[in-house]
Design a protein around this motif. Structure first.
Motif, mmCIF file in Angstrom:
data_model
loop_
_atom_site.group_PDB
_atom_site.id
_atom_site.type_symbol
_atom_site.label_atom_id
_atom_site.label_comp_id
_atom_site.label_asym_id
_atom_site.label_seq_id
_atom_site.Cartn_x
_atom_site.Cartn_y
_atom_site.Cartn_z
ATOM 1 N N PHE A 1 53.287 37.779 97.894
ATOM 2 C CA PHE A 1 53.369 37.034 96.624
ATOM 3 C C PHE A 1 52.906 35.592 96.840
ATOM 4 N N GLN A 2 53.415 34.995 97.915
ATOM 5 C CA GLN A 2 53.099 33.586 98.167
ATOM 6 C C GLN A 2 51.621 33.393 98.494
ATOM 7 N N LEU A 3 51.086 34.279 99.319
ATOM 8 C CA LEU A 3 49.672 34.152 99.694
ATOM 9 C C LEU A 3 48.772 34.247 98.469
ATOM 10 N N ASP A 4 49.155 35.113 97.550
ATOM 11 C CA ASP A 4 48.344 35.288 96.349
ATOM 12 C C ASP A 4 48.256 33.960 95.583
ATOM 13 N N VAL A 5 49.397 33.299 95.456
ATOM 14 C CA VAL A 5 49.413 32.002 94.764
ATOM 15 C C VAL A 5 48.684 30.946 95.591
ATOM 16 N N ALA A 6 48.951 30.919 96.886
ATOM 17 C CA ALA A 6 48.366 29.884 97.746
ATOM 18 C C ALA A 6 46.840 29.980 97.771
ATOM 19 N N LEU A 7 46.332 31.197 97.859
ATOM 20 C CA LEU A 7 44.873 31.338 97.891
ATOM 21 C C LEU A 7 44.263 30.977 96.543
ATOM 22 N N GLY A 8 45.024 31.164 95.477
ATOM 23 C CA GLY A 8 44.567 30.694 94.166
ATOM 24 C C GLY A 8 44.453 29.175 94.150
ATOM 25 N N LEU A 9 45.448 28.510 94.726
ATOM 26 C CA LEU A 9 45.403 27.045 94.807
ATOM 27 C C LEU A 9 44.232 26.593 95.678
ATOM 28 N N MET A 10 43.995 27.319 96.760
ATOM 29 C CA MET A 10 42.900 26.943 97.659
ATOM 30 C C MET A 10 41.541 27.142 96.982
ATOM 31 N N ALA A 11 41.429 28.196 96.205
ATOM 32 C CA ALA A 11 40.167 28.426 95.490
ATOM 33 C C ALA A 11 39.944 27.328 94.455
ATOM 34 N N ALA A 12 41.033 26.915 93.801
ATOM 35 C CA ALA A 12 40.910 25.869 92.781
ATOM 36 C C ALA A 12 40.507 24.536 93.408
ATOM 37 N N GLU A 13 41.067 24.247 94.566
ATOM 38 C CA GLU A 13 40.716 22.994 95.237
ATOM 39 C C GLU A 13 39.299 23.069 95.801
ATOM 40 N N GLY A 14 38.955 24.208 96.334
ATOM 41 C CA GLY A 14 37.617 24.404 96.891
ATOM 42 C C GLY A 14 37.570 24.100 98.374
ATOM 43 N N PRO A 15 36.808 24.886 99.123
ATOM 44 C CA PRO A 15 36.766 24.720 100.580
ATOM 45 C C PRO A 15 36.361 23.316 101.020
ATOM 46 N N GLU A 16 35.356 22.736 100.382
ATOM 47 C CA GLU A 16 34.876 21.433 100.856
ATOM 48 C C GLU A 16 35.961 20.372 100.729
ATOM 49 N N ALA A 17 36.674 20.391 99.608
ATOM 50 C CA ALA A 17 37.748 19.411 99.411
ATOM 51 C C ALA A 17 38.875 19.646 100.416
ATOM 52 N N ILE A 18 39.159 20.896 100.689
ATOM 53 C CA ILE A 18 40.216 21.219 101.659
ATOM 54 C C ILE A 18 39.833 20.707 103.045
ATOM 55 N N PHE A 19 38.592 20.948 103.428
ATOM 56 C CA PHE A 19 38.158 20.512 104.759
ATOM 57 C C PHE A 19 38.164 18.982 104.845
ATOM 58 N N ALA A 20 37.730 18.332 103.776
ATOM 59 C CA ALA A 20 37.707 16.858 103.767
ATOM 60 C C ALA A 20 39.125 16.301 103.862
ATOM 61 N N ARG A 21 40.045 16.946 103.169
ATOM 62 C CA ARG A 21 41.441 16.511 103.203
ATOM 63 C C ARG A 21 42.002 16.644 104.622
ATOM 64 N N HIS A 22 41.730 17.765 105.260
ATOM 65 C CA HIS A 22 42.218 17.940 106.630
ATOM 66 C C HIS A 22 41.592 16.915 107.577
ATOM 67 N N ALA A 23 40.316 16.673 107.410
ATOM 68 C CA ALA A 23 39.647 15.702 108.294
ATOM 69 C C ALA A 23 40.259 14.315 108.108
ATOM 70 N N ALA A 24 40.534 13.966 106.866
ATOM 71 C CA ALA A 24 41.103 12.640 106.590
ATOM 72 C C ALA A 24 42.516 12.526 107.161
ATOM 73 N N CYS A 25 43.300 13.570 106.995
ATOM 74 C CA CYS A 25 44.674 13.533 107.513
ATOM 75 C C CYS A 25 44.681 13.455 109.037
ATOM 76 N N ALA A 26 43.763 14.181 109.658
ATOM 77 C CA ALA A 26 43.672 14.147 111.118
ATOM 78 C C ALA A 26 43.247 12.761 111.588
ATOM 79 N N ALA A 27 42.244 12.205 110.924
ATOM 80 C CA ALA A 27 41.754 10.874 111.307
ATOM 81 C C ALA A 27 42.854 9.834 111.139
ATOM 82 N N ALA A 28 43.584 9.936 110.048
ATOM 83 C CA ALA A 28 44.655 8.971 109.783
ATOM 84 C C ALA A 28 45.762 9.091 110.829
ATOM 85 N N THR A 29 46.109 10.315 111.173
ATOM 86 C CA THR A 29 47.167 10.531 112.162
ATOM 87 C C THR A 29 46.782 9.892 113.494
#
Lengths: 394, 394
Positions: free
Chosen positions: B249-277
């Motif tokens: 159930f959770q994965l179904d919702v989570a992957l919907g959120l990920m599709a809405a955000e889009g892969p490029e935005a997700i990758f950019a967010r992770h890169a920024a969080c890693a750089a900031a850390t």
């Protein structure tokens, strides 16, 4: 039970109490922190009561089938002589796991619908051996038969005292009295989505000292399901791999509810629901698949009359939010199954019988409306020991 | 992020978005019905985007470690020559699973903190073989190192074209660009509690045609983790054993959120969080464990100064609702780790750095208040490409 909530009458996953559902929505925590450790300890304590054991009970993140695999690979070596008593699909599965990992498996195939007979088990044990292990099913979900596991275990202990007794307790333990230690059962497996009122994802493995000892020399390969690793982690409040944390949250709440209700009340409730299911379906003209002497307290397997259109009938049930299970393996298309375990109450069974009546009428079968629900109610209240002071309207 | 919600900065389980949490509270359904089938199909479709594959991806009810075991036992036979490249604890684990099931494992042990080097892998491959499989880790959670998996895979393909490439992608896939098919990876494993913003309990196995073909003759024993059985069930919308429904159930919702955000935005967010850390911790005087050229985008491993009292420091973090992870294996007591994957946002990392500053001050370390959060913020916004039109107050 209302237009928006299904009456989920399959033999697992079972419906979850609201408090358990809500625990599934909790935010994640560190699974290597003190909160998780405390939860795991409470859960193991709660399980012990229902397993009837003082064993360390190990939590595995898997379905019950993973637990069955763990029972095999943690106690046996390739070539070991294993005696598998199968009374249905799940007994077949347990035997198949053992042979997959190289055990030398001899099967006793009991005709489906029947329980294993202790004398027959003894005869078959005598014809071979020496046996390293005997595989038994407590409750066979595919046929709705509950084995007299205490009698079978006593017979095995008598005839083959050195054989480990490995028990598939997935769909029975927690719903009926069970005494692993008194009965001398070496490994007992169950799963979170059955009597335990939680989502699927966690299996339980309860091992005797003798089974742990066997594990020290057991050579079947194992990694994910290595129970010794789990036991070692558990001693420090952890699990070796990341556990299904949300299911653990739910189990913690569910076992709290079970402790509050108390084992005796839980067992009485299951007995009443089972009695009501059987009586109600019988009154509606269905014949039951299982030998009545060993009918399961957690699932009822119902013969489909040749002239009943299952798809049409089941569609009518589903339209009314009643979900039952079809047949498994060789019983596909020949039976349907009604689950009555976990959070089930008598009124839910009566509601189920009411929808079965509606469904039968909707597809044009001739029944007496009210016959099923009345018979179910009578059997249920009788099982609960509720008797009327004076009978009105009988 | 507030007094009642933990800033859970461990590398999995990761915090769940509210909508995902709430999906975990859903009532159970029949796991052999159409609703489950539709969910599973949506999930596999969503995963394909992030795995970069057209493969059937199989859902296993287990931790990621179960997925690693599945990768091994579904493609190999006892005695097969396996080349295992280990850059940390999880690489060691992957190799151990292979040897547990009887593979003839040769290891290339890369010094912890470093990524594997393609040329070194080629040299080591040349020294032995022929190799049936090569084991690679995409992101090593224990050391905070992300392997250049594309380069490594290309080198393996060049030097040992017949070797299957099995990849532990548990803690990386979904957070960074990943192209299984283009890179020629035969098996890739991930797990629900990492980039996928869901509770633990489901592992994913994505197998190439070549891997499925190898599975037909692979003789390592398998039952619960038999991927062919899963694929066959999945074709009819099911799973062979009862799945961890609430996690699905959770994965179904989570992957919907990920599709809405889009892969490029997700990758950019992770890169920024890693750089900031990394920038924030560096500004506070910590040295980072990983080779900067291969620092992970999902977890940062931080050296503990000899004169820093970890228990006292961590207690101050926990008092302020920040939960980080300790070291694993040989790094126990020597490092701590900050997870930044899944639902993580830059402001959560800044909040984390703020608490790290407070914790350091509370135990009497000399730091410049604001240095960590400012450096983190600068690195984060730079990574996101956010630049000020005019600099005020610099």
């Amino acid at each position: 039970m209302n237009r928006f909530e299904t009456n989920l009458r399959i033999p697992g996953p079972t419906s979850l109490p609201s408090a358990v559902r809500e625990a599934g929505a909790r935010q994640m925590i560190n699974h290597r922190g003190p909160e998780f450790a405390a939860m795991q300890e409470r859960i193991v304590g709660g399980l012990r009561t229902f397993f009837g054991t003082a064993n360390d009970i190990v939590l595995l993140s898997s379905a019950g089938t993973g637990g069955l695999e763990a029972a095999i690979v943690n106690t046996l070596s390739p070539g070991d002589k294993v005696f598998a008593v199968s009374i249905g699909s799940f007994g077949d599965r347990f035997a198949k796991i053992a042979s997959t990992y190289g055990a030398d498996v001899t099967r006793l195939d009991v005709p489906w619908g029947h329980a294993a007979d202790a004398a027959a088990v003894v005869d078959a044990l005598r014809a071979g051996g020496p046996w390293k292990a005997v595989l038994l099913t407590h409750n066979e979900t595919s046929t709705g038969v509950m084995n007299p596991i205490d009698e079978l275990a006593a017979a095995v202990r008598e005839e083959a005292p050195d054989a480990l007794i490995l028990v598939d307790g997935v769909s029975g333990v927690g719903a009926v009295p069970f005494r692993q230690d008194d009965w001398g059962l070496d490994v007992v497996i169950s799963g979170s989505q059955k009597s335990w009122m939680s989502a699927p994802g966690i299996a339980f493995a309860s091992m005797s000292d003798r089974a742990w000892e066997a594990g020290r020399t057991a050579r079947m390969p194992r990694f994910y399901f290595d129970l010794a690793k789990h036991r070692e982690s558990q001693a420090s409040g952890q699990t070796p791999w990341t556990p299904a944390v949300a299911v653990v949250f739910q189990l913690d709440v569910a076992l709290g509810l079970m402790a509050a209700e108390g084992p005796e009340a839980i067992f009485a409730r299951h007995a009443a629901c089972a009695a009501a299911t059987r009586a109600g379906l019988d009154a509606l003209g269905f014949s039951l698949y299982a030998d009545p002497a060993h009918a399961s307290q957690t699932v009822t397997c119902v013969n489909l009359p040749d002239d009943l259109d299952w798809k049409a009938f089941n569609a009518e049930l589903k339209r009314r939010k009643l979900v039952v299970a079809g047949g498994q393996g060789q019983l596909t298309g020949k039976v349907f199954r009604v689950g009555h375990l976990g959070t089930v109450t008598l009124d839910e069974i009566i509601a189920c019988l009411g929808v079965v009546e509606e469904g039968l009428l909707a597809i044009g079968r001739t029944i007496t409306p009210g016959a099923g629900v009345a018979a179910g109610q009578r059997a249920g209240v009788e099982s609960l020991g509720l008797t009327a002071r004076s009978t009105v309207g009988a």
